[in-house]
Design an enzyme around this catalytic site. Structure first.
Site, PDB file in Angstrom:
ATOM      1  N   GLY A  29      43.852  19.549 -89.445  1.00 44.54           N
ATOM      2  CA  GLY A  29      45.236  19.518 -88.978  1.00 44.54           C
ATOM      3  C   GLY A  29      45.976  20.624 -89.704  1.00 44.54           C
ATOM      4  CG  ASP A  30      49.883  22.039 -88.588  1.00 40.78           C
ATOM      5  OD1 ASP A  30      49.709  20.820 -88.733  1.00 40.78           O
ATOM      6  OD2 ASP A  30      50.999  22.546 -88.366  1.00 40.78           O
ATOM      7  CG  ASN A  33      43.704  23.210 -91.543  1.00 35.12           C
ATOM      8  OD1 ASN A  33      42.909  22.312 -91.797  1.00 35.12           O
ATOM      9  ND2 ASN A  33      43.956  23.622 -90.316  1.00 35.12           N
ATOM     10  CE1 TYR A 103      44.605  18.686 -81.059  1.00 37.28           C
ATOM     11  CE2 TYR A 103      44.610  19.615 -78.848  1.00 37.28           C
ATOM     12  CZ  TYR A 103      44.560  19.782 -80.212  1.00 37.28           C
ATOM     13  OH  TYR A 103      44.454  21.039 -80.737  1.00 37.28           O
ATOM     14  CE  LYS A 228      53.020  32.923 -90.307  1.00 39.31           C
ATOM     15  NZ  LYS A 228      52.312  31.672 -90.068  1.00 39.31           N
ATOM     16  NE  ARG A 229      54.982  42.573 -87.501  1.00 46.76           N
ATOM     17  CZ  ARG A 229      55.246  43.885 -87.496  1.00 46.76           C
ATOM     18  NH1 ARG A 229      55.854  44.440 -86.465  1.00 46.76           N
ATOM     19  NH2 ARG A 229      54.874  44.639 -88.511  1.00 46.76           N
ATOM     20  CG  ASP A 264      47.073  26.178 -90.667  1.00 43.48           C
ATOM     21  OD1 ASP A 264      48.225  26.301 -90.213  1.00 43.48           O
ATOM     22  OD2 ASP A 264      46.136  25.663 -90.017  1.00 43.48           O
TER      23      ASP A 264
HETATM   24  P1  ADP Z   1      48.966  32.053 -86.649  1.00 43.43           P
HETATM   25  O1  ADP Z   1      47.581  31.729 -87.105  1.00 43.43           O
HETATM   26  O2  ADP Z   1      50.009  31.276 -87.375  1.00 43.43           O
HETATM   27  O3  ADP Z   1      49.103  32.047 -85.163  1.00 43.43           O
HETATM   28  P2  ADP Z   1      48.909  35.030 -86.872  1.00 43.43           P
HETATM   29  O4  ADP Z   1      48.064  35.241 -85.693  1.00 43.43           O
HETATM   30  O5  ADP Z   1      50.137  35.856 -86.953  1.00 43.43           O
HETATM   31  O6  ADP Z   1      49.360  33.529 -87.118  1.00 43.43           O
HETATM   32  O7  ADP Z   1      48.008  35.305 -88.157  1.00 43.43           O
HETATM   33  C1  ADP Z   1      48.323  34.823 -89.435  1.00 43.43           C
HETATM   34  C2  ADP Z   1      47.735  35.760 -90.441  1.00 43.43           C
HETATM   35  O8  ADP Z   1      46.336  35.881 -90.228  1.00 43.43           O
HETATM   36  C3  ADP Z   1      48.278  37.160 -90.368  1.00 43.43           C
HETATM   37  O9  ADP Z   1      49.473  37.303 -91.102  1.00 43.43           O
HETATM   38  C4  ADP Z   1      47.135  37.955 -90.953  1.00 43.43           C
HETATM   39  O10 ADP Z   1      47.141  37.874 -92.356  1.00 43.43           O
HETATM   40  C5  ADP Z   1      45.913  37.194 -90.495  1.00 43.43           C
HETATM   41  N1  ADP Z   1      45.334  37.771 -89.270  1.00 43.43           N
HETATM   42  C6  ADP Z   1      45.368  37.277 -88.014  1.00 43.43           C
HETATM   43  N2  ADP Z   1      44.680  38.073 -87.161  1.00 43.43           N
HETATM   44  C7  ADP Z   1      44.208  39.106 -87.893  1.00 43.43           C
HETATM   45  C8  ADP Z   1      43.399  40.270 -87.628  1.00 43.43           C
HETATM   46  N3  ADP Z   1      42.944  40.543 -86.405  1.00 43.43           N
HETATM   47  N4  ADP Z   1      43.103  41.092 -88.661  1.00 43.43           N
HETATM   48  C9  ADP Z   1      43.547  40.837 -89.903  1.00 43.43           C
HETATM   49  N5  ADP Z   1      44.287  39.771 -90.226  1.00 43.43           N
HETATM   50  C10 ADP Z   1      44.623  38.916 -89.249  1.00 43.43           C
END
Ligand code: ADP
Length: 311
Positions: A29-30, A33, A103, A228-229, A264
């Site tokens: 669970g988020d 984790n 779920y 976060k991206r 997480d």
């Molecule tokens: P969530 O898991 O919350 O949807 P993100 O997709 O933004 O969030 O990813 C969370 C973190 O995971 C990012 O800030 C980065 O550190 C890491 N991450 C996700 N995808 C990649 C990738 N392709 N390469 C490197 N790091 C990644």
């Protein structure tokens, strides 16, 4: 001085395998984790992590508690509710390794955490330096429970504790998007730190483009704000400099195996460093390192030996 963090949410039983064949039983669970990654990365700094949730009085609930203890998670904030059961989800694998999620969580014990006149978290809140919750925590609680959680966030913030909100958004857990938006708005305004995934924010707001969602996210009221991206650098704004945005680098990952729990893991790594006194940008760089490690292994909780250099 050691810091004590309360993490509130739902940890479900997890069944994984091909349908109508043998399946293995795990859990996840988020918020759970995040609790595990925070404990792993923060133990050396003396950070203690307590998970707040409700379970049943059945054997599977007892089994979950045993496993949480094995992970070093404190369970003094857990309630055992007679006759209730933990929620369950299934990761159904097809022959090609594609996954479908199912779920069963409508009647999960965790939804009833605030049914008691005073929950363990409310009774013991003064013992904690920080409270962490996510958009999924909000989603599973009934409206009255959600109000109790907002009141707790306000009281903890008022006395100087950190209140961290992670914007995990699961549309299916909400009656409609406007109900989710109203709840998220309350949480963003009560949080001292918001961890925002750009994609989830776009889904929540319904804005047409990621750029528009990013612009909207930058205006959120939480004083410390991280956006976060995925593989792109994380945007960081700290309470000390509300007009200034910095970028925290992510790690280059050649082969992404499983992005489950990336956010997480970021949250766990970020808070481990931040609560130990690091500035927001360097804590975010560390959070990105932890997330990069986790996405190179299958599953939400990776073997602890694979992260010895991060502990
Ligand atoms: P969530 O898991 O919350 O949807 P993100 O997709 O933004 O969030 O990813 C969370 C973190 O995971 C990012 O800030 C980065 O550190 C890491 N991450 C996700 N995808 C990649 C990738 N392709 N390469 C490197 N790091 C990644």
């Amino acid at each position: 001085m050691s810091k004590r963090v309360a993490v509130i949410g739902e940890c479900m039983l997890e069944l994984k395998g091909e349908a109508f064949g043998a399946m293995t039983l795990g859990y996840g669970g988020d918020t759970f984790n995040t609790a595990v990654y925070l404990k792993r990365c923060g133990a050396a700094a003396g950070i203690e992590v307590s998970y707040a949730t409700a379970l049943g009085d059945d054997g599977l609930s007892t089994g979950l508690l045993d496993r949480w203890h094995d992970q070093g998670i404190d369970t003094r904030l857990v309630q055992r509710l007679p006759g209730r059961m933990p929620g369950l989800y299934m990761i159904e694998l097809d022959g090609a390794g594609e996954r479908s999620f199912h779920y069963w969580r409508d009647t999960a014990a965790a939804k009833a955490y605030f049914d008691a006149p005073v929950s363990p978290l409310e009774a013991q809140a003064a013992d904690f330096d920080a409270l962490y919750l996510s958009g999924i925590t909000l989603a599973i609680l009934p409206p009255a429970g959600r109000e109790r959680l907002y009141a707790l966030m306000a009281a903890m913030r008022e006395r100087g504790a950190q209140v961290i909100f992670d914007n995990n958004f699961r549309p299916r857990l909400w009656p409609d998007r406007s109900a989710a938006r109203a709840a998220f708005d309350r949480a963003f305004s009560l949080a001292t730190i918001a961890l925002v995934t750009a994609d989830d924010h776009q889904a929540l707001t319904g804005l047409d483009t990621l750029e528009a969602a990013l612009a909207h996210a930058r205006s959120l009221p939480s004083p410390e704000l991280l956006i976060k991206r995925g593989a792109s650098p994380t945007l960081v704004r700290s309470a000390q400099a509300p007009e200034r945005w910095t970028e925290a680098a992510t790690e280059a990952v050649a082969r992404v195996v499983d992005t489950t729990a990336a956010g997480d893991a970021f949250a766990g790594g970020y808070l481990a460093r931040r609560l130990a006194g690091a500035d927001a940008t360097s804590a975010a760089i560390f959070g990105n390192r932890v997330a990069a490690r986790v996405i190179q292994h299958p599953g939400a909780i990776i073997p602890i030996e694979t992260m010895d250099d991060l502990r």
